[in-house]
Design an enzyme around this catalytic site. Structure first.
Site, PDB file in Angstrom:
ATOM      1  CD  GLU A 177      -2.734   0.137   1.439  1.00 50.33           C
ATOM      2  OE1 GLU A 177      -1.904   0.960   1.860  1.00 50.33           O
ATOM      3  OE2 GLU A 177      -2.908  -0.092   0.238  1.00 50.33           O
ATOM      4  CE  LYS A 219      -4.441   3.092   0.312  1.00 55.90           C
ATOM      5  NZ  LYS A 219      -3.527   4.200  -0.002  1.00 55.90           N
TER       6      LYS A 219
END
Ligand code: 13P
Length: 362
Positions: A177, A219
């Protein structure tokens, strides 16, 4: 490393057009959100809140996996069932946030580096033993005058890649992420340039650390103008800018891209995810799904207010947001779905919603 096991976990994380619900706020973040909603900031309130989420009836209709925090993975329902077991019994996949937060990057004013590599191999083994099947690490990139710097991007990319390699070694799918924040007055174009630069650095680092792309989930942020930018932007423009940026920087071997919501309202996040899928799903090499925290939880938190009596209404609100995002994965979300009568049985009504053109993406 068991690559087939990692691939099977990724498939479960994106199966049936579902997505992920992040409920991994640290003590500090969770307490801040509780304080804003007038909820006591205690371990028991955090446990009760997380139980409300995990046991929401029908949540697994739209949510494939839940991301827990270290405190939460060790907690139980009031009936004594471990949260991990409750999640697994409901047919969802438990995951765990393993970074220990972002701190100031030395010599780089306003920039951050995420920590948590020390002892990570041991912690991952413990989480795997507790039943977690995937993990999450969030890097934070800020746009501003002369930032992000090359060194901030590289340091965070390195940490993400080392975390990714350790996760795969432990049999856990890493959610990678790198979040480019919405804070600031930058344009959509600037967000696109920075996001592309960050993603290129991240994938270079992942190659260097031999992370298997088929066994990970990316992500990222959607490509958005900063909160302080006054240029109007449509969902279609966000969708096109986001997918164009991802196409330039994300290898096709990555099976799934699960967007964070980043502070967008639930409705906006659903509308933009819908536009992304409606316009690009059939050509994209990756599943385009969600891994939202605030955009699913926020309405439920405001209804719950720490009161047992509000649990059912809060669960219905959360179900509705999760369901809206599943519809968005199919390009079938519409703002008209927001006109819900809270007295009606939303769950039965939405379960009847026909997802006629569903296709498995991987
Ligand atoms: P938001 O959807 O609230 O941005 O949170 C996603 C997340 O998991 C942040 O790490």
């Amino acid at each position: 490393m068991d690559i087939q096991q990692l691939i099977a976990t990724v498939k479960a994380m994106v199966a049936d057009n579902k997505g992920l619900l992040a409920m991994d706020e640290s003590f500090t973040t969770c307490n801040k959100r509780f304080a804003a909603a007038g909820i006591p900031q205690t371990a028991e309130a955090r446990r009760a809140y997380r139980e409300m989420i995990i046991t929401a009836p029908g949540l697994s209709d739209s949510v494939s996996g839940l991301i827990l925090y270290d405190e939460t993975i060790r907690q139980q329902t009031k009936n004594g069932l471990s949260f991990v077991q409750a999640i697994t019994d409901a047919g969802m996949v438990p995951g765990i946030k393993v970074d220990t937060g972002a701190i100031a990057l030395a010599n780089h004013p306003l920039e951050k580096i995420t920590e948590g590599l020390d002892g990570l191999r041991t912690r991952l083994a413990e989480y795997a033993q507790m039943g977690a099947r995937f993990a999450k690490w969030r890097a934070v990139i800020t746009i501003g005058n002369n930032i992000p710097t090359y060194s901030c991007i590289e340091a965070n990319a390195q940490a993400l890649a080392r975390y990714g390699a350790l996760c795969q070694e432990a049999g856990l799918v890493p959610i990678i992420e790198p979040e480019v924040l919405m804070d600031g007055a930058h344009t959509l174009q600037r967000c696109s340039e920075v996001t592309e630069q960050v993603l290129r650095a991240v994938f270079n680092a992942l190659y260097a650390q031999r992370v298997v792309l088929e066994g990970m989930v990316l992500k990222p942020n959607m490509v958005l103008p900063g909160l302080g930018c006054s240029d109007p932007v449509t969902a279609d423009e966000v969708a096109d800018a986001t997918v164009a940026c991802l196409r330039r920087a994300v290898p096709a071997a990555v099976p799934a891209i699960a967007f964070l919501s980043g502070g967008q309202s639930g409705e906006l996040a659903s509308a933009r995810l819908n536009a992304i899928n409606l316009r690009h799903r059939l050509q994209a090499p990756w599943a385009l799904t969600f891994s939202f925290a605030r955009a699913i939880q926020q309405p439920a938190l405001e209804i719950w207010k720490g009161q047992e009596a509000n649990v059912a209404a809060a669960q219905r609100a959360m179900y509705h947001r999760a369901w809206s995002n599943r519809a968005a994965r199919l390009g079938q979300y519409s703002p008209a779905m927001e006109v819900v009568n809270r007295d009606k049985d939303i769950i039965a009504e939405e379960a009847a919603f026909k997802t006629a053109n569903e296709v498995e993406i991987i």
